[in-house]
Write a protein that holds these residues in place. Structure first.
Motif, PDB file in Angstrom:
ATOM      1  N   SER A  24      87.741 -22.991  33.815  1.00 46.93           N
ATOM      2  CA  SER A  24      87.816 -21.593  34.242  1.00 46.93           C
ATOM      3  C   SER A  24      86.760 -20.739  33.547  1.00 46.93           C
ATOM      4  N   ALA A  25      86.470 -21.021  32.275  1.00 45.77           N
ATOM      5  CA  ALA A  25      85.499 -20.194  31.554  1.00 45.77           C
ATOM      6  C   ALA A  25      84.103 -20.363  32.158  1.00 45.77           C
ATOM      7  N   VAL A  26      83.780 -21.587  32.531  1.00 44.02           N
ATOM      8  CA  VAL A  26      82.469 -21.839  33.144  1.00 44.02           C
ATOM      9  C   VAL A  26      82.421 -21.189  34.528  1.00 44.02           C
ATOM     10  N   ALA A  27      83.508 -21.328  35.282  1.00 38.14           N
ATOM     11  CA  ALA A  27      83.562 -20.718  36.621  1.00 38.14           C
ATOM     12  C   ALA A  27      83.404 -19.203  36.518  1.00 38.14           C
ATOM     13  N   ASP A  28      84.150 -18.607  35.608  1.00 37.01           N
ATOM     14  CA  ASP A  28      84.110 -17.161  35.427  1.00 37.01           C
ATOM     15  C   ASP A  28      82.687 -16.697  35.111  1.00 37.01           C
ATOM     16  N   ALA A  29      82.054 -17.368  34.163  1.00 36.34           N
ATOM     17  CA  ALA A  29      80.696 -16.972  33.757  1.00 36.34           C
ATOM     18  C   ALA A  29      79.702 -17.207  34.886  1.00 36.34           C
ATOM     19  N   ALA A  30      79.871 -18.291  35.626  1.00 32.13           N
ATOM     20  CA  ALA A  30      78.943 -18.579  36.722  1.00 32.13           C
ATOM     21  C   ALA A  30      79.115 -17.575  37.862  1.00 32.13           C
ATOM     22  N   LEU A  31      80.350 -17.175  38.130  1.00 36.49           N
ATOM     23  CA  LEU A  31      80.568 -16.155  39.168  1.00 36.49           C
ATOM     24  C   LEU A  31      79.899 -14.848  38.747  1.00 36.49           C
ATOM     25  N   ALA A  32      80.033 -14.502  37.457  1.00 31.43           N
ATOM     26  CA  ALA A  32      79.396 -13.277  36.963  1.00 31.43           C
ATOM     27  C   ALA A  32      77.869 -13.385  37.043  1.00 31.43           C
ATOM     28  N   ALA A  33      77.365 -14.609  36.913  1.00 31.43           N
ATOM     29  CA  ALA A  33      75.911 -14.824  36.918  1.00 31.43           C
ATOM     30  C   ALA A  33      75.337 -14.935  38.327  1.00 31.43           C
ATOM     31  N   GLY A  34      76.204 -15.000  39.349  1.00 33.18           N
ATOM     32  CA  GLY A  34      75.668 -14.996  40.708  1.00 33.18           C
ATOM     33  C   GLY A  34      76.182 -16.075  41.644  1.00 33.18           C
ATOM     34  N   ALA A  35      77.010 -16.999  41.162  1.00 29.51           N
ATOM     35  CA  ALA A  35      77.617 -17.977  42.088  1.00 29.51           C
ATOM     36  C   ALA A  35      78.669 -17.258  42.931  1.00 29.51           C
ATOM     37  N   SER A  36      78.948 -17.792  44.120  1.00 26.73           N
ATOM     38  CA  SER A  36      79.918 -17.095  44.972  1.00 26.73           C
ATOM     39  C   SER A  36      81.096 -17.971  45.398  1.00 26.73           C
ATOM     40  N   VAL A  37      81.073 -19.242  45.020  1.00 28.39           N
ATOM     41  CA  VAL A  37      82.139 -20.178  45.396  1.00 28.39           C
ATOM     42  C   VAL A  37      82.447 -21.047  44.172  1.00 28.39           C
ATOM     43  N   VAL A  38      83.727 -21.397  43.973  1.00 26.27           N
ATOM     44  CA  VAL A  38      84.084 -22.352  42.925  1.00 26.27           C
ATOM     45  C   VAL A  38      84.406 -23.691  43.570  1.00 26.27           C
ATOM     46  N   ASN A  39      83.695 -24.722  43.118  1.00 25.99           N
ATOM     47  CA  ASN A  39      83.934 -26.090  43.574  1.00 25.99           C
ATOM     48  C   ASN A  39      84.583 -26.839  42.414  1.00 25.99           C
ATOM     49  N   ASP A  40      85.870 -27.106  42.539  1.00 25.73           N
ATOM     50  CA  ASP A  40      86.650 -27.645  41.414  1.00 25.73           C
ATOM     51  C   ASP A  40      87.118 -29.050  41.776  1.00 25.73           C
ATOM     52  N   VAL A  41      86.469 -30.057  41.196  1.00 26.69           N
ATOM     53  CA  VAL A  41      86.828 -31.429  41.565  1.00 26.69           C
ATOM     54  C   VAL A  41      88.240 -31.794  41.109  1.00 26.69           C
ATOM     55  N   SER A  42      88.852 -30.976  40.261  1.00 29.70           N
ATOM     56  CA  SER A  42      90.225 -31.284  39.835  1.00 29.70           C
ATOM     57  C   SER A  42      91.256 -30.564  40.691  1.00 29.70           C
ATOM     58  N   GLY A  43      90.804 -29.781  41.666  1.00 26.65           N
ATOM     59  CA  GLY A  43      91.751 -29.063  42.525  1.00 26.65           C
ATOM     60  C   GLY A  43      92.640 -28.098  41.750  1.00 26.65           C
ATOM     61  N   GLY A  44      92.161 -27.659  40.603  1.00 28.69           N
ATOM     62  CA  GLY A  44      92.930 -26.718  39.786  1.00 28.69           C
ATOM     63  C   GLY A  44      93.792 -27.388  38.729  1.00 28.69           C
ATOM     64  N   LEU A  45      93.797 -28.709  38.693  1.00 26.05           N
ATOM     65  CA  LEU A  45      94.690 -29.407  37.756  1.00 26.05           C
ATOM     66  C   LEU A  45      94.147 -29.445  36.329  1.00 26.05           C
ATOM     67  N   ALA A  46      92.833 -29.483  36.176  1.00 25.23           N
ATOM     68  CA  ALA A  46      92.279 -29.695  34.827  1.00 25.23           C
ATOM     69  C   ALA A  46      92.441 -28.478  33.932  1.00 25.23           C
ATOM     70  N   ASP A  47      92.459 -27.298  34.534  1.00 25.77           N
ATOM     71  CA  ASP A  47      92.507 -26.065  33.740  1.00 25.77           C
ATOM     72  C   ASP A  47      93.453 -25.094  34.434  1.00 25.77           C
ATOM     73  N   PRO A  48      94.626 -24.857  33.828  1.00 23.69           N
ATOM     74  CA  PRO A  48      95.625 -23.997  34.490  1.00 23.69           C
ATOM     75  C   PRO A  48      95.152 -22.564  34.689  1.00 23.69           C
ATOM     76  N   LEU A  49      94.098 -22.158  33.967  1.00 24.98           N
ATOM     77  CA  LEU A  49      93.605 -20.784  34.136  1.00 24.98           C
ATOM     78  C   LEU A  49      92.654 -20.637  35.323  1.00 24.98           C
ATOM     79  N   MET A  50      92.250 -21.765  35.896  1.00 24.27           N
ATOM     80  CA  MET A  50      91.281 -21.686  37.001  1.00 24.27           C
ATOM     81  C   MET A  50      91.840 -20.852  38.159  1.00 24.27           C
ATOM     82  N   ARG A  51      93.103 -21.071  38.499  1.00 23.99           N
ATOM     83  CA  ARG A  51      93.667 -20.363  39.661  1.00 23.99           C
ATOM     84  C   ARG A  51      93.662 -18.846  39.430  1.00 23.99           C
TER      85      ARG A  51
END
Ligand code: PMM
Length: 288
Positions: free
Chosen positions: A94-121
């Motif tokens: 989630s921390a990487v996703a959050d920072a990448a979204l702030a940096a300009g990414a617009s989609v999260v591709n999560d190979v764990s489907g949300g299982l690896a990090d409970p904060l991702m959702r």
């Protein structure tokens, strides 16, 4: 992005791994300039999204820490955003996703489907961005031990439906969810082939389906030579394109590939041939 999610034409995601050890392009784009140049090239070749990843998920891969992953991807995301290139961030953190979204990414591709990090959702729900939920059973160092199924298509469908339910319960909008069977993740070749041949069972969940078989080892094994050597990873493009066309013809929303230009060409042929696009909207009228 809205147009992409509507699924009026197949979406092509171009793979950009900023890692030293991914199975097909590891080490090639570890340098910032090389990574950005490759991302821009894939975009110019017709990719709708560049999928930037900083942690290898090849079978047996050892995890890197979040700081290392962020240090790999964030400069690339910033530079590609400045160049006007749309991106997804390929991460389970989630921390990487959050920072990448702030940096300009617009989609999260999560190979764990949300299982690896409970904060991702929570991060995805707050961002309101699309979320690709892939079928996953465990991290790469042990995933091949988890490749046990009685009915791989049914079990993947049920497990993906549970990931979708978790996402919805966390406040992620239904129209932001994309699912993915996770070809090669806790799957043996026979499982990958069953999923490749039965994508419609996953499409019937009512969510866009991403199919990502590019250069994966089941294709290399299929093309084993007379001496018993699987086809090397850089010579699996034609087989990959065949799987992509079959997936899109079966109703997949999009494909994630290394060879963007040839994939775009092949999908243009498919579209020009007048093949009806069979997707969730046409097949069963929407969500589960
Ligand atoms: N496979 C890889 C990495 N990210 N993301 C999704 N959604 N689906 C996949 O199947 C997937 C992924 C591993 O392949 P790579 O090393 O070529 O990136």
């Amino acid at each position: 992005m809205t147009e992409l999610l509507r699924g009026t034409r197949p979406v092509v995601m171009g793979v950009l791994n900023v890692t030293p050890d991914s199975f097909s392009d590891g080490g090639r784009y570890a340098d910032l300039d090389a990574a950005v140049e490759h991302g821009v090239r894939l975009y110019q070749e017709g990719a709708d999204l560049i999928d930037v990843g900083g942690e290898s998920t090849r079978p047996g891969a050892v995890r890197v820490d979040a700081e290392t992953e962020s240090a790999r991807v964030l400069p690339v995301v910033r530079a590609l955003a400045a160049a006007g290139v749309p991106m997804s961030i390929d991460t389970t953190r989630s921390a990487v996703a959050d920072a990448a979204l702030a940096a300009g990414a617009s989609v999260v591709n999560d190979v764990s489907g949300g299982l690896a990090d409970p904060l991702m959702r929570t991060v995805v729900a707050a961002a309101g961005c699309p979320w690709i939920l892939m079928h996953w059973r465990g991290h790469s160092d042990r995933m091949q031990d988890l490749a046990h199924y009685h009915d791989v298509v049914g079990e993947v469908r049920t497990e993906l439906a549970a990931r979708v339910d978790d996402a919805l319960a966390a406040g992620v909008a239904a129209d932001k969810i994309i699912v993915d069977p996770g070809i090669g993740f806790a799957k043996r070749p026979e499982h990958n082939w069953r999923l490749t041949a039965n994508l419609s069972d996953l499409i019937s969940l009512g969510y866009p389906v991403l199919f990502a078989a590019s250069r994966k080892s089941y294709l290399g094994r299929l093309l084993t030579d007379a001496a018993g050597t699987p086809r090397p990873v850089d010579q699996r493009a034609a087989a990959t394109i065949a799987t992509s066309v079959l997936a899109v013809a079966a109703g997949a929303w999009g494909v994630r590939v290394h060879d963007v230009r040839d994939t775009v060409d092949a999908l243009a042929v498919w579209q020009a041939s007048g093949s009806p696009r069979v997707g969730p909207a046409e097949s069963d009228g929407g969500h589960r």
